[in-house]
Write a protein that holds these residues in place. Sequence first.
Motif, PDB file in Angstrom:
ATOM      1  N   ASN A  72     -63.867  17.834  68.883  1.00  0.00           N
ATOM      2  CA  ASN A  72     -63.184  18.400  67.726  1.00  0.00           C
ATOM      3  C   ASN A  72     -62.173  19.455  68.171  1.00  0.00           C
ATOM      4  O   ASN A  72     -62.543  20.574  68.540  1.00  0.00           O
ATOM      5  N   CYS A  73     -60.915  19.109  68.087  1.00  0.00           N
ATOM      6  CA  CYS A  73     -59.854  20.005  68.549  1.00  0.00           C
ATOM      7  C   CYS A  73     -59.609  21.161  67.587  1.00  0.00           C
ATOM      8  O   CYS A  73     -58.795  22.051  67.878  1.00  0.00           O
ATOM      9  N   GLN A  74     -60.305  21.188  66.462  1.00  0.00           N
ATOM     10  CA  GLN A  74     -60.190  22.322  65.548  1.00  0.00           C
ATOM     11  C   GLN A  74     -61.074  23.486  65.991  1.00  0.00           C
ATOM     12  O   GLN A  74     -61.052  24.548  65.373  1.00  0.00           O
ATOM     13  N   GLU A  75     -61.843  23.272  67.043  1.00  0.00           N
ATOM     14  CA  GLU A  75     -62.647  24.323  67.651  1.00  0.00           C
ATOM     15  C   GLU A  75     -61.884  24.855  68.864  1.00  0.00           C
ATOM     16  O   GLU A  75     -61.625  24.117  69.812  1.00  0.00           O
ATOM     17  N   GLN A  76     -61.535  26.128  68.841  1.00  0.00           N
ATOM     18  CA  GLN A  76     -60.731  26.690  69.923  1.00  0.00           C
ATOM     19  C   GLN A  76     -61.432  26.594  71.268  1.00  0.00           C
ATOM     20  O   GLN A  76     -60.790  26.409  72.308  1.00  0.00           O
ATOM     21  N   GLU A 117     -48.869  19.326  66.091  1.00  0.00           N
ATOM     22  CA  GLU A 117     -48.939  20.612  66.783  1.00  0.00           C
ATOM     23  C   GLU A 117     -49.961  20.587  67.918  1.00  0.00           C
ATOM     24  O   GLU A 117     -49.666  20.998  69.045  1.00  0.00           O
ATOM     25  N   ILE A 118     -51.171  20.103  67.636  1.00  0.00           N
ATOM     26  CA  ILE A 118     -52.227  20.150  68.645  1.00  0.00           C
ATOM     27  C   ILE A 118     -51.994  19.114  69.741  1.00  0.00           C
ATOM     28  O   ILE A 118     -52.284  19.358  70.919  1.00  0.00           O
ATOM     29  N   ILE A 119     -51.459  17.959  69.384  1.00  0.00           N
ATOM     30  CA  ILE A 119     -51.166  16.938  70.398  1.00  0.00           C
ATOM     31  C   ILE A 119     -50.119  17.454  71.380  1.00  0.00           C
ATOM     32  O   ILE A 119     -50.226  17.243  72.601  1.00  0.00           O
ATOM     33  N   ALA A 120     -49.138  18.161  70.870  1.00  0.00           N
ATOM     34  CA  ALA A 120     -48.096  18.725  71.738  1.00  0.00           C
ATOM     35  C   ALA A 120     -48.683  19.705  72.744  1.00  0.00           C
ATOM     36  O   ALA A 120     -48.216  19.787  73.889  1.00  0.00           O
ATOM     37  N   VAL A 121     -49.712  20.433  72.336  1.00  0.00           N
ATOM     38  CA  VAL A 121     -50.360  21.386  73.245  1.00  0.00           C
ATOM     39  C   VAL A 121     -50.954  20.663  74.449  1.00  0.00           C
ATOM     40  O   VAL A 121     -50.763  21.074  75.609  1.00  0.00           O
ATOM     41  N   PHE A 122     -51.671  19.587  74.198  1.00  0.00           N
ATOM     42  CA  PHE A 122     -52.306  18.851  75.288  1.00  0.00           C
ATOM     43  C   PHE A 122     -51.287  18.093  76.138  1.00  0.00           C
ATOM     44  O   PHE A 122     -51.409  18.045  77.368  1.00  0.00           O
ATOM     45  N   THR A 146     -47.227  11.127  65.240  1.00  0.00           N
ATOM     46  CA  THR A 146     -47.813  12.418  65.617  1.00  0.00           C
ATOM     47  C   THR A 146     -47.479  12.812  67.051  1.00  0.00           C
ATOM     48  O   THR A 146     -47.682  13.961  67.434  1.00  0.00           O
ATOM     49  N   GLY A 147     -47.049  11.835  67.844  1.00  0.00           N
ATOM     50  CA  GLY A 147     -46.811  12.102  69.258  1.00  0.00           C
ATOM     51  C   GLY A 147     -47.953  11.666  70.156  1.00  0.00           C
ATOM     52  O   GLY A 147     -47.882  11.807  71.384  1.00  0.00           O
ATOM     53  N   THR A 148     -49.030  11.125  69.587  1.00  0.00           N
ATOM     54  CA  THR A 148     -50.160  10.682  70.389  1.00  0.00           C
ATOM     55  C   THR A 148     -49.769   9.508  71.279  1.00  0.00           C
ATOM     56  O   THR A 148     -48.878   8.720  70.948  1.00  0.00           O
ATOM     57  N   ASP A 149     -50.457   9.382  72.396  1.00  0.00           N
ATOM     58  CA  ASP A 149     -50.220   8.268  73.312  1.00  0.00           C
ATOM     59  C   ASP A 149     -51.009   7.031  72.905  1.00  0.00           C
ATOM     60  O   ASP A 149     -50.542   5.907  73.057  1.00  0.00           O
ATOM     61  N   ARG A 150     -52.219   7.276  72.426  1.00  0.00           N
ATOM     62  CA  ARG A 150     -53.114   6.181  72.060  1.00  0.00           C
ATOM     63  C   ARG A 150     -53.856   6.511  70.773  1.00  0.00           C
ATOM     64  O   ARG A 150     -53.902   7.656  70.332  1.00  0.00           O
ATOM     65  N   ILE A 151     -54.467   5.481  70.210  1.00  0.00           N
ATOM     66  CA  ILE A 151     -55.463   5.657  69.165  1.00  0.00           C
ATOM     67  C   ILE A 151     -56.783   5.108  69.692  1.00  0.00           C
ATOM     68  O   ILE A 151     -56.797   4.246  70.571  1.00  0.00           O
ATOM     69  N   GLU A 152     -57.892   5.641  69.159  1.00  0.00           N
ATOM     70  CA  GLU A 152     -59.193   5.024  69.408  1.00  0.00           C
ATOM     71  C   GLU A 152     -59.711   4.501  68.081  1.00  0.00           C
ATOM     72  O   GLU A 152     -59.944   5.274  67.144  1.00  0.00           O
ATOM     73  N   LEU A 153     -59.864   3.194  67.992  1.00  0.00           N
ATOM     74  CA  LEU A 153     -60.362   2.575  66.774  1.00  0.00           C
ATOM     75  C   LEU A 153     -61.860   2.829  66.633  1.00  0.00           C
ATOM     76  O   LEU A 153     -62.640   2.546  67.550  1.00  0.00           O
ATOM     77  N   TYR A 154     -62.242   3.360  65.487  1.00  0.00           N
ATOM     78  CA  TYR A 154     -63.642   3.662  65.189  1.00  0.00           C
ATOM     79  C   TYR A 154     -64.332   2.370  64.765  1.00  0.00           C
ATOM     80  O   TYR A 154     -64.033   1.815  63.704  1.00  0.00           O
TER      81      TYR A 154
END
Length: 239
Positions: A72-76, A117-122, A146-154
Amino acid sequence: MTRLSVNINKIATLRNSRGGNNPNLIQVAKDCERFGAQGITVHPRPDERHIRYADVYELKKIVTTEFNIEGNCQEQKFVDLVLAVKPEQVTLVPDALGQITSNHGWDTIKNQDYLKEIIAVFKKAGIRVSIFVDPVVEMVEAAATTGTDRIELYTEAYAHQYLNNKDLAVAPYIKAAETAHQLGLGINAGHDLDLNNLQFFAQNITSLDEVSIGHALVSDALYLGLENTVQMYLRQLAK
């Protein structure tokens, strides 16, 4: 060939239940790679009920294939961990605090600004980013912006419906994967994939880059042995 990343969370759960270092998480990771796995996945949570943050630093030292940290990237604390360790891939999952296991993908429309925003950080740190999504075309389309490289299908829905109607179960995943591929996204998948349903899924999602499998693989290893189990999963992906 689709790559197999072994999620070793359940090994850590077993170790933590007794204390000490048995089973040895680091040795299991080494063995999974030696037996043919092309990646190691961990999903640390704030309460450290399975993977501990210290484990992640130690695993970084020994993993020679691909290291994938999901959470969870919402956790610092999670963000800081990933930026410090710099794995090959981070998978962003919208978990709630205290959640037993992941149970839904991102709403990539509602969370568009945050994800950008968070994807850009990583990505600035040189880490490939994958985001957890449901097999919904609109969510995949929004993920691509969003700028993501991949998705993970659930894949929980696929796994639950597979025995009743496997063609119906895989249909939304085929559409989602086709959309992702057309938009230039890499495709990962995970959750409840096992020796019964993995081959059919991989055959139908032809652009599948990677699957992350933990609970089923570790459970199978209790009966079949770890080396044999890892190789059985690899054979399912090779067919």
